[in-house]
Design a protein around this motif. Structure first.
Motif, PDB file in Angstrom:
ATOM      1  N   GLN A 188       0.827  -1.202   0.000  1.00 10.17           N
ATOM      2  CA  GLN A 188       0.000   0.000   0.000  1.00 10.17           C
ATOM      3  C   GLN A 188       0.862   1.253   0.000  1.00 10.17           C
ATOM      4  OE1 GLN A 188      -3.364  -0.051   2.835  1.00 10.17           O
ATOM      5  NE2 GLN A 188      -2.809  -2.168   3.256  1.00 10.17           N
ATOM      6  N   ALA A 189       1.908   1.264   0.809  1.00  4.18           N
ATOM      7  CA  ALA A 189       2.793   2.433   0.887  1.00  4.18           C
ATOM      8  C   ALA A 189       3.520   2.653  -0.436  1.00  4.18           C
ATOM      9  CB  ALA A 189       3.786   2.265   2.033  1.00  4.18           C
ATOM     10  N   ALA A 190       3.967   1.572  -1.068  1.00  8.31           N
ATOM     11  CA  ALA A 190       4.667   1.692  -2.345  1.00  8.31           C
ATOM     12  C   ALA A 190       3.740   2.239  -3.425  1.00  8.31           C
ATOM     13  CB  ALA A 190       5.226   0.335  -2.763  1.00  8.31           C
ATOM     14  N   VAL A 191       2.475   1.809  -3.407  1.00  8.57           N
ATOM     15  CA  VAL A 191       1.502   2.283  -4.385  1.00  8.57           C
ATOM     16  C   VAL A 191       1.179   3.759  -4.147  1.00  8.57           C
ATOM     17  CG1 VAL A 191      -0.898   2.080  -5.133  1.00  8.57           C
ATOM     18  CG2 VAL A 191       0.496   0.021  -4.838  1.00  8.57           C
ATOM     19  N   LEU A 192       0.948   4.121  -2.883  1.00  8.31           N
ATOM     20  CA  LEU A 192       0.545   5.494  -2.554  1.00  8.31           C
ATOM     21  C   LEU A 192       1.721   6.464  -2.605  1.00  8.31           C
ATOM     22  CD1 LEU A 192      -1.926   7.149  -1.690  1.00  8.31           C
ATOM     23  CD2 LEU A 192      -1.333   6.641   0.697  1.00  8.31           C
ATOM     24  N   GLY A 193       2.930   5.951  -2.421  1.00  6.97           N
ATOM     25  CA  GLY A 193       4.106   6.816  -2.458  1.00  6.97           C
ATOM     26  C   GLY A 193       4.435   7.471  -1.140  1.00  6.97           C
ATOM     27  N   ARG A 194       3.798   6.988  -0.075  1.00  2.00           N
ATOM     28  CA  ARG A 194       4.093   7.496   1.260  1.00  2.00           C
ATOM     29  C   ARG A 194       3.631   6.459   2.282  1.00  2.00           C
ATOM     30  NH1 ARG A 194      -0.635  10.587  -0.115  1.00  2.00           N
ATOM     31  NH2 ARG A 194      -2.355  10.225   1.369  1.00  2.00           N
ATOM     32  N   PRO A 195       4.120   6.533   3.518  1.00  2.00           N
ATOM     33  CA  PRO A 195       3.685   5.562   4.538  1.00  2.00           C
ATOM     34  C   PRO A 195       2.188   5.646   4.793  1.00  2.00           C
ATOM     35  CG  PRO A 195       5.660   6.729   5.248  1.00  2.00           C
ATOM     36  CD  PRO A 195       5.169   7.443   4.022  1.00  2.00           C
ATOM     37  N   ILE A 196       1.619   4.517   5.201  1.00  2.00           N
ATOM     38  CA  ILE A 196       0.203   4.476   5.563  1.00  2.00           C
ATOM     39  C   ILE A 196       0.106   4.882   7.024  1.00  2.00           C
ATOM     40  CG2 ILE A 196      -1.865   3.049   5.682  1.00  2.00           C
ATOM     41  CD1 ILE A 196      -0.761   3.522   2.850  1.00  2.00           C
ATOM     42  N   ALA A 197      -0.317   6.132   7.250  1.00  2.00           N
ATOM     43  CA  ALA A 197      -0.304   6.693   8.593  1.00  2.00           C
ATOM     44  C   ALA A 197      -1.677   6.747   9.241  1.00  2.00           C
ATOM     45  CB  ALA A 197       0.291   8.109   8.551  1.00  2.00           C
ATOM     46  N   SER A 198      -2.720   6.408   8.497  1.00  2.00           N
ATOM     47  CA  SER A 198      -4.070   6.517   9.041  1.00  2.00           C
ATOM     48  C   SER A 198      -5.006   5.626   8.246  1.00  2.00           C
ATOM     49  CB  SER A 198      -4.564   7.968   8.968  1.00  2.00           C
ATOM     50  OG  SER A 198      -4.705   8.362   7.607  1.00  2.00           O
ATOM     51  N   VAL A 199      -6.210   5.436   8.785  1.00  2.00           N
ATOM     52  CA  VAL A 199      -7.214   4.672   8.052  1.00  2.00           C
ATOM     53  C   VAL A 199      -7.589   5.403   6.771  1.00  2.00           C
ATOM     54  CG1 VAL A 199      -9.212   5.690   9.251  1.00  2.00           C
ATOM     55  CG2 VAL A 199      -9.390   3.400   8.263  1.00  2.00           C
ATOM     56  N   ARG A 200      -7.522   6.703   6.784  1.00  2.00           N
ATOM     57  CA  ARG A 200      -7.817   7.475   5.577  1.00  2.00           C
ATOM     58  C   ARG A 200      -6.817   7.154   4.476  1.00  2.00           C
ATOM     59  NH1 ARG A 200     -10.699  12.004   4.089  1.00  2.00           N
ATOM     60  NH2 ARG A 200      -9.798  13.244   2.401  1.00  2.00           N
TER      61      ARG A 200
END
Length: 352
Positions: A47-59
């Motif tokens: 998920q982080a690789a796809v979004l380009g940033r760490p997953i920091a929240s449910v949002r």
């Protein structure tokens, strides 16, 4: 939340989730122009690789699903059963340094009825409702929540150990019954607290009841201790007009009649070519249950992107006609699946 898709080559498209369309397709009430996509989960590293940033929240986690073209967000509501875990180094390309899994070969925290009585069984509180409310508040229009949890047999193995469970089935059925019922009631109570939420589409829970050639325990033992709780959960969902999707790894053909005719699951997930390809299952059972996923994990993890695309097209050719199918992996998008292979599967589905 941005609306542009995160799939390379499709950045000019915008997300347009429609959970009711997904439901109608899975229930074979609607023939789509293309099948929907669905995953049990993606590892957070993916998920982080796809979004380009760490997953920091449910949002952030919801944004990944939204911008990959999914209609639902699978929210994990598993009760926090304390269990034994094994740990090893994670050598995947998107490594998390270490990976843990259930410790099947040695005993868990429960080895006797005395242990079972003393075990700190989770108490279902309003925290699960608050968790669902927070996720629902972050959902874009058109998306829905699926309640994701581990199942009865999964947790029995975690709490007793697999070898110890098999021994107890022969020598201490009272222990097995006690543990199964405490787990089942906790899961039921968890789902019951949030199933009525207007943004919840249903339950997508996992119970790995098989291995490569057979069920993990005898079919009659599953019928005695495990499947009655599956039926109670399915009845709960269906009484509220919600979906019941089951993730079950392994060879479970011996209980398919129970799952389809007695329990009445709406969708089945987790397919492995070495056991039975999703194409075969769709041909055998597709008029009675939706098939979800089935793009084999070995193909996703080890083949070239063009091979993944060709394989995915074959799966769609067999499974998409007639509805009752959602495209996805055979299990989950683990952190050892190359991102480009994941995108190859998604692109093939979007252009099918």
């Amino acid at each position: 939340m941005e609306r542009s898709l995160l799939i390379p080559g499709f950045e000019d498209r915008t997300a347009s989730p429609d959970a009711e369309r997904l439901k109608a397709i899975l229930l074979r009430r609607y023939l789509p122009d293309r099948p929907p996509h669905m995953e049990l989960f993606q590892d957070e590293e993916v998920q982080a690789a796809v979004l380009g940033r760490p997953i920091a929240s449910v949002r952030d986690a919801i944004e990944v699903q939204y911008r990959l073209g999914y209609d639902t967000y699978q929210i994990r509501v598993s009760p926090p059963f304390k269990r034994a875990l094994a740990v090893a180094a994670d050598t995947a390309a998107l490594s998390r340094d270490h990976r843990d899994w259930r410790q099947d070969s040695v005993g868990g925290p429960i080895q006797s009825l005395e242990d079972a009585w003393a075990y700190p069984w989770p108490i279902v509180t309003s925290a699960v409702e608050e968790q669902v409310e927070a996720a629902a508040a972050a959902l874009p229009s058109g998306m829905a929540l699926m309640l994701r949890s581990s199942g009865v047999l999964d947790n029995m193995v975690w709490l007793l150990g697999y070898a110890q469970l098999c021994e107890a089935l022969c020598t201490d059925p009272d222990l097995v019954s006690f543990v199964a019922d405490r787990i089942g009631q906790t899961l039921f109570d968890t789902f019951d607290r949030v199933i009525d939420h207007e943004r919840v589409l249903g339950c997508f829970y996992g119970d790995d009841m098989g291995f490569k050639t057979s069920t993990m325990i005898a079919p009659d033992q599953l019928r005695a201790y495990v499947l009655p709780w599956h039926k109670r959960i399915a009845t709960l969902c269906h009484d509220r007009n919600k979906l019941v999707l089951l993730h079950a790894c392994g060879h479970i053909d011996a209980i398919m009649g129970d799952l389809l005719d007695d329990i009445g699951i709406d969708g089945l997930h987790s397919f492995e070519d070495a056991i039975e390809p999703v194409t075969s299952v769709k041909q055998r059972y597709g008029s009675r249950v939706a098939c979800i996923g089935g793009v084999d994990m070995d193909v996703l993890a080890s083949r070239a992107p063009e091979d993944v695309a060709q394989y995915t097209r074959h799966v769609l050719d067999v499974c998409a006609p007639g509805g009752g199918y959602a495209l996805g992996s055979g299990n989950s998008i683990a952190n050892f699946v190359p991102i480009e292979n994941y995108f190859a599967m998604l692109r093939t589905g979007l252009t099918y």
